[in-house]
Design a protein around this motif. Structure first.
Motif, PDB file in Angstrom:
ATOM      1  N   THR A   1      45.628  73.942  -9.454  1.00 16.86           N
ATOM      2  CA  THR A   1      46.354  73.954 -10.729  1.00 16.86           C
ATOM      3  C   THR A   1      47.146  75.239 -10.920  1.00 16.86           C
ATOM      4  O   THR A   1      48.236  75.224 -11.501  1.00 16.86           O
ATOM      5  N   ASP A   2      46.607  76.352 -10.415  1.00 12.51           N
ATOM      6  CA  ASP A   2      47.336  77.614 -10.559  1.00 12.51           C
ATOM      7  C   ASP A   2      48.533  77.682  -9.619  1.00 12.51           C
ATOM      8  O   ASP A   2      49.498  78.405  -9.901  1.00 12.51           O
TER       9      ASP A   2
ATOM     10  N   TRP B   1      51.202  76.328 -11.695  1.00 10.87           N
ATOM     11  CA  TRP B   1      51.721  77.341 -12.604  1.00 10.87           C
ATOM     12  C   TRP B   1      52.589  78.354 -11.859  1.00 10.87           C
ATOM     13  O   TRP B   1      53.620  78.792 -12.378  1.00 10.87           O
TER      14      TRP B   1
END
Length: 291
Positions: free
Chosen positions: A211-212, A215
């Motif tokens: 998920t990062d 980002w």
């Protein structure tokens, strides 16, 4: 480009405000990632994408990469790139220590620092009116930092250091523009910064969860989008007409800080930021009058 396009102020304002939204989102994502991973690594990956962007632009421009890399002042161009990369690291570290609101409220004093340093760096004359505005702006910074209230937190000067570095970068950009094109300066900014961040950041590599990485991808894309919006902004309108709207960055960053990170907009920050913005707008107006 026709004359109406080159001085389309409403479109320029729209593009400037759009860039401030994008850069505020970038600040929020940077704070999130730097809070979980090493700042050096986050900035390094961000600069990889930035360098690829400037190389792509240079390759598509008239004269290609050879024209973009040609400069009579390579050491100064490299130093500019290193200075900006260092400033990005300092700014992001400030986000993690102080939050977005306080960091940005202090950082917006950089136009005043540019005015103050334009004399010794560029040999420009700074009149007494602008010196008064600079003094008022610095009073605003002191109100935000509150050095005489309780135990002063030395970390509070981090965004001031960031603003000083960015002001010096801006002045050096104006200095090299006397002999180099904007495309050349943009190229060296991205490439020199990427080389420095890779040399440092590769030693601080950390595994990043899926998920990062999403980002991080958004951070890289917003960086390119923000610079593209700024480039288009200055293509269609005069800088003096749109520059005051750059202060919207503080508004968006404050909204993000309060809604996403639970930061508090204290009275001293409101008062100090108002003084800084007022002084900055006056300084921009005086520059336009002199111009």
């Amino acid at each position: 480009m026709t004359e109406p396009q080159r001085n389309n102020v409403p479109l320029g304002i729209l593009l400037m405000v759009g860039s401030t939204i994008v850069f505020a989102l970038q600040d929020g994502i940077s704070r999130h990632l730097a809070g979980a991973y090493n700042t050096w690594m986050v900035v390094m990956i961000r600069y990889w994408f930035f360098a690829a962007f400037v190389i792509f632009l240079a390759a598509r421009s008239r004269g290609g990469l050879r024209a973009a890399t040609r400069t009579e002042q390579p050491l100064l161009q490299i130093f500019r790139g290193l200075l900006l990369a260092g400033e990005v690291c300092v700014a992001i570290y400030g986000f993690t220590v102080l939050g977005l609101i306080q960091s940005q409220a202090v950082f917006i004093c950089y136009p005043l620092l540019v005015a103050a340093l334009s004399g010794p760096v560029l040999g420009e004359k700074v009149g007494w009116r602008r010196w008064v505005a600079i003094g008022i702006g610095l009073v605003g910074v002191m109100i935000i930092l509150q050095p005489g209230v309780g135990v002063f937190n030395p970390a509070a000067i981090i965004p001031l250091i960031s603003a000083l570095m960015f002001a010096l970068y801006g002045l050096l950009t104006r200095y090299v523009a006397r002999r180099d094109t904007a495309a050349t300066s943009f190229f060296w900014t991205g490439v020199a910064g990427a080389v420095m961040m890779t040399a440092i950041g590769i030693w601080f590599w950390q595994p990043m969860i899926g998920t990062d990485w999403i980002w991080m991808s958004i951070l890289c894309v917003t960086g390119v989008l923000g610079h593209w919006l700024l480039i288009k902004c200055y293509e269609v309108a005069e800088a003096g007409a749109v520059q005051p709207f750059a202060y919207f960055h503080l508004i968006w960053a404050s909204i993000l800080g309060m809604t996403v990170f639970g930061e508090v907009l204290r009275d001293n920050i409101l008062i100090g930021a108002a003084l800084i913005i007022g002084a900055g707008l006056f300084t921009l107006w005086r520059e336009r009058v002199k111009g």
